[in-house]
Design a protein around this motif. Structure first.
Motif, PDB file in Angstrom:
ATOM      1  N   SER A  25       0.822  -1.209   0.000  1.00  0.00           N
ATOM      2  CA  SER A  25       0.000   0.000   0.000  1.00  0.00           C
ATOM      3  C   SER A  25       0.854   1.257   0.000  1.00  0.00           C
ATOM      4  N   LYS A  26       2.099   1.143   0.471  1.00  0.00           N
ATOM      5  CA  LYS A  26       2.989   2.305   0.481  1.00  0.00           C
ATOM      6  C   LYS A  26       3.268   2.831  -0.923  1.00  0.00           C
ATOM      7  N   MET A  34      -0.068   7.844   5.433  1.00  0.00           N
ATOM      8  CA  MET A  34       0.341   6.628   6.138  1.00  0.00           C
ATOM      9  C   MET A  34       0.914   6.959   7.507  1.00  0.00           C
ATOM     10  N   ALA A  41       3.830   3.666  11.851  1.00  0.00           N
ATOM     11  CA  ALA A  41       3.921   3.937  10.419  1.00  0.00           C
ATOM     12  C   ALA A  41       4.721   5.196  10.091  1.00  0.00           C
TER      13      ALA A  41
END
Length: 131
Positions: A25-26, A34, A41
């Protein structure tokens, strides 16, 4: 090959692949968004967006490398090699957490490191696809 060991190795590889897929997802979520999720995170702010995309792409390839070669029976030796690389990835993650003083959040990285090492050991040794 021991069927219970084989099943266990498949399950652990699947869990690792799922973790790696979620972690990609990064590549799509902005760093700031994030980092706002929580203390665990905030590490993403230490990396450029381009570096995060590279890390995410490597995680995507690792997820595929843990599963597809074994399922498709095409170069299954890639599975333990990938598991070894994933273990190295989590060594780096743990080192980064230590550098940042995040000792509390290092536990998941160490668990994933142990799981990757188990898959590498199993697929290179007693649970090898070639054995």
């Amino acid at each position: 090959m021991n069927p219970a060991l084989n099943l266990t190795l498949w399950i652990v590889a699947g869990v690792l692949a799922a973790v790696l897929l979620v972690s990609t997802s990064k590549m799509f979520v902005p760093r700031e968004k994030m980092a706002a999720v929580g203390h665990a995170a905030e590490w993403v702010l230490d990396f450029s967006p381009a570096a995060l995309r590279v890390i995410g792409a490597l995680e995507l390839l690792a997820a595929a490398g843990l599963i597809l070669p074994g399922v498709l029976d095409i170069a299954p030796v890639v599975v333990p090699v990938t598991a070894t690389c994933v273990a190295v990835l989590f060594v780096g993650a743990a080192a980064m957490r230590l550098r940042r003083g995040e000792r509390v959040t290092i536990a998941p990285d160490l668990v994933y490191l142990a799981l990757a090492a188990f898959v590498a050991w199993g697929r290179f040794g007693p649970g090898s696809f070639t054995g």
